[in-house]
Design an enzyme around this catalytic site. Structure first.
Site, PDB file in Angstrom:
ATOM      1  N   GLU A 280     -37.407  61.222  24.837  1.00 12.77           N
ATOM      2  CA  GLU A 280     -37.406  61.954  26.103  1.00 12.77           C
ATOM      3  C   GLU A 280     -36.001  62.309  26.597  1.00 12.77           C
ATOM      4  O   GLU A 280     -35.493  61.749  27.574  1.00 12.77           O
ATOM      5  CB  GLU A 280     -38.174  61.167  27.163  1.00 12.77           C
ATOM      6  CG  GLU A 280     -39.627  60.946  26.768  1.00 12.77           C
ATOM      7  CD  GLU A 280     -40.502  60.402  27.871  1.00 12.77           C
ATOM      8  OE1 GLU A 280     -41.727  60.507  27.749  1.00 12.77           O
ATOM      9  OE2 GLU A 280     -39.953  59.866  28.875  1.00 12.77           O
TER      10      GLU A 280
ATOM     11  N   GLU B  16     -46.599  60.322  22.963  1.00  5.69           N
ATOM     12  CA  GLU B  16     -46.972  59.511  24.133  1.00  5.69           C
ATOM     13  C   GLU B  16     -47.995  60.277  24.959  1.00  5.69           C
ATOM     14  O   GLU B  16     -47.830  61.459  25.205  1.00  5.69           O
ATOM     15  CB  GLU B  16     -45.772  59.193  25.037  1.00  5.69           C
ATOM     16  CG  GLU B  16     -44.863  58.098  24.550  1.00  5.69           C
ATOM     17  CD  GLU B  16     -43.754  57.781  25.555  1.00  5.69           C
ATOM     18  OE1 GLU B  16     -43.990  57.941  26.785  1.00  5.69           O
ATOM     19  OE2 GLU B  16     -42.666  57.378  25.130  1.00  5.69           O
TER      20      GLU B  16
END
Length: 435
Positions: free
Chosen positions: A167, A350
């Site tokens: 991320e 995710e």
């Protein structure tokens, strides 16, 4: 669960995920101080000033935790390595106890027939490197490549697939512009440089691992669906800017070797000199791309300095995080990843929800969330998008960064007083689906 394993291709990977600082216990095994230790020790940054010193004590309990992964029928386990555990000073001599831990962890996965999905970095920057400027310092690209060589030199021969940085938006923008995560800066120049250096570090690590003969290397980007809060031109422009910063910047840099104009409008004056020359490294070929997705945001215009936007509370049902549940966003981002990545395989790395549940209580909201998002994955497959796997966040309730231990994403409940693990109804539902 509404779906069955048979609804997906035979080689489709079902996985669950965790990250090092959130579960391991950073006070164990010779790990060096990291920026999250300092951030959490500063009043007002983290709920109750909670930190990852003990977390879920996965460092000592990893065998039992991997038993839970195997018992549920997951094919793979996505974990991260702690830079500060492996290299306590960020560079220099490694901590052999740290390398030994990841050795044991990967071997324990193999013993259970679980494919290791490694992520090199999930936010726990060694404090020694933060003291040298961290992600604002261009030298971090070399530091990170050296870390990649060190840890993958030990475990790379047994890892199924490897991601560099989890991320990058959170690493750069959330942490250096919004200030919500460590190091807690609110500085557009620091944010701009971090937005670039995180990609340069990614590319440098890919090149280093390729030179080691490693393969199945990828990147993981997180996404939020940005929708205008109204019909005005100002709201549409605000949503476009949000989308450019959050969703387009990293994919465009990785695959198109350029940054979106709507983001450069505010960031280009603060980028490091010669940034345009780094795309040969940033755009190093990838074997796969990971999509992390949780929610959408309604975006409105905000007066003042660029980026002139603010989030507006939306009408959809929300998770414990206050995030709207919007499964169509996952399908959108699988399409977007395919647009940028072409024939590069895609993984959902995710997806999950925080839900304030306790053992013995219904966990239907999480089951419904997973059902809806798996439906969108199936729809993407039907459209011909090359999605190779789906990863549930998270295996365990854990340290949810600035929100401490309040928000529970786990398929397995953790009592943070006793550290007892109790599978939730969502764990059992997935176990039945994957059986």
């Amino acid at each position: 669960m509404n779906r069955e394993r048979a609804d997906f291709p035979n080689d489709f990977l079902f996985a669950t995920a965790t990250s090092a600082y959130q579960i391991e216990g950073h006070s164990f095994g010779g790990a060096g101080p990291c920026q999250w230790d300092s951030f959490a020790a500063t009043p007002g940054n983290v709920v109750r000033q909670e930190n990852g010193a003990v977390a879920c004590d996965h460092y000592h309990r990893y065998e039992a935790d991997l038993d839970l992964v195997a018992a549920a029928g997951f094919d793979a386990y996505r974990f991260s390595t702690s830079w500060a555990r492996v290299l306590p000073e960020g560079t220099g001599a490694p901590n052999e106890a740290g390398l030994d831990f990841y050795d044991r962890l990967v071997d324990a996965m193999a013993a259970r027939g679980i494919k290791p999905m490694a992520t090199l970095y999930h936010w726990e920057l060694p404090q020694a490197l933060r003291d040298r400027g961290g992600w604002t310092n261009r030298d971090i690209a070399g530091w990170f490549a050296d870390f990649a060589e060190t840890v993958m030199g030990r475990i790379g021969d047994r890892v199924h697939m490897t991601a560099t940085i989890n991320e990058p938006w959170c690493v750069a923008w959330l942490s250096h512009f919004i200030g919500h995560h460590a190091p807690g800066l609110r500085d557009i120049r620091a944010a701009a440089r971090s937005m670039h250096h995180v990609l340069l570090a990614h590319g440098s690590a890919i090149e280093a691992m390729r030179a080691m003969g490693l393969s199945n290397l990828g990147a993981v980007c997180n996404h939020e669906y940005a929708e205008p809060a109204g019909d005005s031109e100002e709201s549409r422009a605000a949503a476009e800017t949000y989308d450019a910063i959050y969703n387009q910047w990293f994919l465009s840099g990785l695959f198109d070797k350029r940054y979106p104009d709507a983001a450069l409008e505010g960031l280009e004056p603060h980028l490091p000199e010669g940034w345009q020359d780094d795309f040969a490294t940033i755009g190093a070929p990838l074997d796969w791309i990971g999509v992390n997705y949780y929610t959408r945001k309604l975006i409105a215009h905000d007066d003042g300095a660029w980026p002139n936007l603010k989030e507006v509370d939306g009408p959809l049902p929300k998770t414990q995080m206050g995030w709207e549940i919007y499964p169509d966003g996952l399908l959108y981002f699988l399409r977007l990843a395919a647009h940028y990545a072409g024939n590069t395989p895609i993984y959902v790395t995710e997806n999950g929800m925080a839900n304030p549940d306790t053992p013995g209580k219904p966990d239907q909201a999480r089951i419904d969330y997973l059902d809806a998002h798996l439906d969108r994955v199936r729809q993407a497959l039907d459209e011909g998008i090359d999605v190779r796997g789906y990863t549930v966040w998270s295996l365990l309730d854990n340290y949810e960064w600035a929100l401490g231990y309040e928000k529970r994403f786990g398929l397995v409940h953790v009592d943070f007083d006793t550290l007892e693990r109790t599978p939730k109804a969502s764990y059992e539902a997935l176990k039945q689906m994957l059986g």
